[in-house]
Scaffold this active site. Structure first.
Site, short mmCIF file in Angstrom:
data_model
loop_
_atom_site.label_atom_id
_atom_site.label_comp_id
_atom_site.label_asym_id
_atom_site.label_seq_id
_atom_site.Cartn_x
_atom_site.Cartn_y
_atom_site.Cartn_z
N THR A 41 39.49 -8.02 -19.98
CA THR A 41 40.09 -7.63 -18.70
C THR A 41 41.49 -8.21 -18.54
OG1 THR A 41 39.91 -8.10 -16.33
CG2 THR A 41 38.75 -9.59 -17.78
N ASP A 42 42.30 -7.56 -17.71
CA ASP A 42 43.62 -8.11 -17.40
C ASP A 42 43.52 -9.36 -16.51
OD1 ASP A 42 42.83 -6.86 -15.04
OD2 ASP A 42 44.71 -5.77 -14.73
N GLU A 43 42.31 -9.60 -15.94
CA GLU A 43 42.18 -10.72 -15.00
C GLU A 43 42.34 -12.08 -15.70
OE1 GLU A 43 39.12 -10.18 -12.03
OE2 GLU A 43 39.21 -8.00 -12.24
N TYR B 190 34.57 -15.41 -13.09
CA TYR B 190 34.49 -14.22 -13.96
C TYR B 190 35.63 -14.23 -14.97
CZ TYR B 190 35.43 -9.41 -15.48
OH TYR B 190 35.72 -8.29 -16.23
N LYS C 184 35.62 -14.64 -19.11
CA LYS C 184 36.16 -13.63 -20.03
C LYS C 184 37.27 -14.24 -20.89
CE LYS C 184 35.31 -9.78 -20.38
NZ LYS C 184 34.28 -9.03 -21.18
P1 NAD Z 1 28.97 -3.30 -15.86
O1 NAD Z 1 28.59 -4.50 -15.05
O2 NAD Z 1 28.92 -1.94 -15.23
O3 NAD Z 1 28.05 -3.21 -17.16
C1 NAD Z 1 27.72 -4.34 -17.92
C2 NAD Z 1 26.55 -3.95 -18.83
O4 NAD Z 1 26.22 -5.11 -19.61
C3 NAD Z 1 25.28 -3.54 -18.07
O5 NAD Z 1 24.73 -2.38 -18.65
C4 NAD Z 1 24.35 -4.73 -18.26
O6 NAD Z 1 22.97 -4.36 -18.26
C5 NAD Z 1 24.80 -5.27 -19.61
N1 NAD Z 1 24.49 -6.70 -19.76
C6 NAD Z 1 24.75 -7.70 -18.87
N2 NAD Z 1 24.28 -8.86 -19.33
C7 NAD Z 1 23.73 -8.59 -20.55
C8 NAD Z 1 23.09 -9.40 -21.52
N3 NAD Z 1 22.90 -10.70 -21.33
N4 NAD Z 1 22.66 -8.81 -22.67
C9 NAD Z 1 22.83 -7.47 -22.88
N5 NAD Z 1 23.42 -6.66 -21.96
C10 NAD Z 1 23.85 -7.22 -20.82
O7 NAD Z 1 30.40 -3.63 -16.43
P2 NAD Z 1 31.65 -2.66 -16.72
O8 NAD Z 1 32.47 -2.56 -15.49
O9 NAD Z 1 31.18 -1.46 -17.40
O10 NAD Z 1 32.47 -3.59 -17.74
C11 NAD Z 1 32.20 -3.53 -19.13
C12 NAD Z 1 33.13 -4.49 -19.86
O11 NAD Z 1 34.48 -4.13 -19.60
C13 NAD Z 1 32.98 -5.94 -19.42
O12 NAD Z 1 33.10 -6.74 -20.56
C14 NAD Z 1 34.14 -6.16 -18.47
O13 NAD Z 1 34.56 -7.50 -18.48
C15 NAD Z 1 35.19 -5.24 -19.07
N6 NAD Z 1 36.18 -4.70 -18.12
C16 NAD Z 1 35.78 -4.10 -16.96
C17 NAD Z 1 36.74 -3.56 -16.10
C18 NAD Z 1 36.35 -2.84 -14.84
O14 NAD Z 1 37.23 -2.47 -14.04
N7 NAD Z 1 35.08 -2.57 -14.59
C19 NAD Z 1 38.11 -3.65 -16.42
C20 NAD Z 1 38.47 -4.29 -17.63
C21 NAD Z 1 37.49 -4.80 -18.47
P1 TYD Z 2 36.81 -5.16 -7.15
O1 TYD Z 2 36.46 -3.71 -7.23
O2 TYD Z 2 35.72 -6.14 -6.90
O3 TYD Z 2 37.60 -5.50 -8.48
P2 TYD Z 2 38.41 -6.87 -8.91
O4 TYD Z 2 38.19 -7.92 -7.90
O5 TYD Z 2 37.80 -7.21 -10.21
O6 TYD Z 2 39.84 -6.45 -8.99
O7 TYD Z 2 37.89 -5.33 -6.00
C1 TYD Z 2 39.11 -4.62 -6.03
C2 TYD Z 2 39.94 -5.10 -4.86
O8 TYD Z 2 39.30 -4.71 -3.63
C3 TYD Z 2 40.07 -6.61 -4.78
O9 TYD Z 2 41.38 -6.94 -4.28
C4 TYD Z 2 39.02 -7.02 -3.77
C5 TYD Z 2 39.01 -5.84 -2.80
N1 TYD Z 2 37.68 -5.58 -2.16
C6 TYD Z 2 37.62 -5.43 -0.76
O10 TYD Z 2 38.63 -5.52 -0.05
N2 TYD Z 2 36.39 -5.19 -0.20
C7 TYD Z 2 35.24 -5.09 -0.94
O11 TYD Z 2 34.13 -4.89 -0.35
C8 TYD Z 2 35.34 -5.21 -2.36
C9 TYD Z 2 34.13 -5.11 -3.23
C10 TYD Z 2 36.59 -5.45 -2.93
#
Ligand code: NAD
Ligand code: TYD
Length: 351
Positions: A132-134, A157, A161
């Site tokens: 992630t960019d975070e 989180y 990561k």
């Molecule tokens: P998500 O929470 O939707 O999915 C995570 C998946 O991992 C789920 O299917 C869960 O069952 C599985 N999982 C969790 N713990 C596990 C374990 N111990 N063993 C096996 N499986 C397990 O997450 P996402 O949003 O799809 O993100 C996927 C990846 O991409 C993550 O690594 C996250 O850090 C990264 N990412 C997410 C975003 C975003 O905006 N969602 C952006 C950048 C990077």
């Molecule tokens: P989120 O979707 O949780 O992603 P991330 O924190 O990983 O960027 O949140 C996106 C933005 O929205 C973040 O600035 C937090 C804000 N947010 C709210 O204002 N209300 C909410 O209920 C949630 C879940 C997020």
């Protein structure tokens, strides 16, 4: 089968889009989806590919080192695309240990299993870590995250990561494990669990529930349609250079409040409500502790080196996403029953 590929976290939001893309695009690869099916994992996300001859699902926990070694031995994987993680910042604030265990120890177990299986014979092998960019922390009003931006994670989180990214690079440096890492901005699209901003707000608008805007609402995120992230993962897996990092982003910054207003307008239109109806649900609530102010990715490296660019405009992507949630109320009802209610009340009751 030409290759056997392990995709972890394939039942989650991004993982399910990656699995679908690879299963359909590469019929000569065997795709093994390893997922624990936590609250965020849902096999309904993969109904359209579950019977494909090149697809296998394995329910397992990446924190279980012995199970990881056994799976690597059984399948003799050529490559790994590692997405399994605990992924929600708010949950990491209430339960950091789950993030440390899954994101750090889970990644270490996969690295160890790959190293043990591949025994230094790395021809044709690749460990792809999805991050992630975070990890870069928070930006001020200007500037962008580059691949060279120093890590400065601010939430449990992002710290977990960042630790996993460091481990992957350390295995590359120490054991010559061939790896690539990508750091992507906020994704949105179908199948995202309604704890993240966009699906949570869609669900609340549909149900006429308050829309909890954290703090002053002027936090900024760079949004990317999930299908474009999956396309980038395909390109990096196949054409990225060993040992490299690529930032992936949507060139698409939105202040939360502006994004929320746009969603309200679109939802009014789609639900046939009088303009301004959904915006009345806006409710400013207590801020998230340690809330990162702004994220913005400079994605020029992946653009120049691999030719990747987003294919969907934000307007189209958001509209398709809302349509997907409106057309999939059964999916939404399944994931928002039971535990979701407990999560929602513990997370939002005191804000
Ligand atoms: P998500 O929470 O939707 O999915 C995570 C998946 O991992 C789920 O299917 C869960 O069952 C599985 N999982 C969790 N713990 C596990 C374990 N111990 N063993 C096996 N499986 C397990 O997450 P996402 O949003 O799809 O993100 C996927 C990846 O991409 C993550 O690594 C996250 O850090 C990264 N990412 C997410 C975003 C975003 O905006 N969602 C952006 C950048 C990077
Ligand atoms: P989120 O979707 O949780 O992603 P991330 O924190 O990983 O960027 O949140 C996106 C933005 O929205 C973040 O600035 C937090 C804000 N947010 C709210 O204002 N209300 C909410 O209920 C949630 C879940 C997020």
């Amino acid at each position: 089968m030409k290759k056997t590929l392990l995709i972890t976290g394939g039942a989650g939001f991004i993982g399910s889009h990656v699995v679908r893309l690879f299963v359909n695009k590469y019929p000569d690869y065997k795709i093994v989806n390893l997922d624990l099916l936590t609250y965020a994992g849902n096999l309904e996300n993969l109904k359209d590919v579950e019977n494909a001859p090149n697809y296998v699902f394995e329910r397992a926990d990446i924190c279980d080192a012995a199970a990881m070694t056994a799976l690597f031995t059984q399948y003799n994987f050529d490559g790994v695309i590692h997405l399994a993680a605990e992924s929600h910042v708010d949950r990491s604030i209430t339960d950091p240990n789950a993030f440390i265990e899954t994101n750090v120890m889970g990644t270490a177990n996969l690295l160890n299993a790959a190293r043990t299986l591949w025994k230094g014979n790395y021809e044709g092998k690749r460990f792809y870590h999805v991050s992630t960019d975070e990890v870069y922390g928070s930006l001020g009003e200007t500037g962008f995250f580059l691949e060279t931006t120093p890590y400065d994670p601010q939430s449990p989180y992002s710290a977990s990561k960042a630790a996993s990214d460091h481990l992957v690079r350390a295995y590359g440096n120490t054991y010559h494990l061939p790896f690539v890492i990508t750091n992507c901005s906020n994704n949105y699209g179908p199948n995202q669990f309604p704890e993240k901003l966009i699906p949570l707000f869609i669900n609340n608008i549909v149900n006429n529930k308050p829309l909890p805007v954290y703090g002053d609402g002027k936090y900024t995120r760079d949004w990317l349609y999930v299908v474009d992230h999956a396309r980038a993962i395909d390109m990096v897996y196949h054409d990225g250079k060993d040992g490299e990092t690529y930032n992936i982003g949507g060139f698409n910054e939105w202040q939360n409040i502006e994004l929320i207003k746009l969603m309200c307008e679109k939802m009014d239109e789609k639900l046939g409500r009088r303009p301004g109806t959904s915006a009345q649900l806006l409710t400013y609530v207590k801020d998230r502790p340690g809330h990162d102010r702004r994220y913005a990715i400079d994605a020029s490296k992946i653009n120049k080196e691999l030719g990747w660019a987003p294919s969907v405009t934000f307007e189209e992507g958001l509209s398709q996403t809302i349509d997907w949630y409106l057309g999939n109320d059964e999916w939404l009802n399944h994931v928002t029953s039971g535990d979701y209610q407990n999560y929602y009340s513990s997370q939002y009751a005191h804000r």
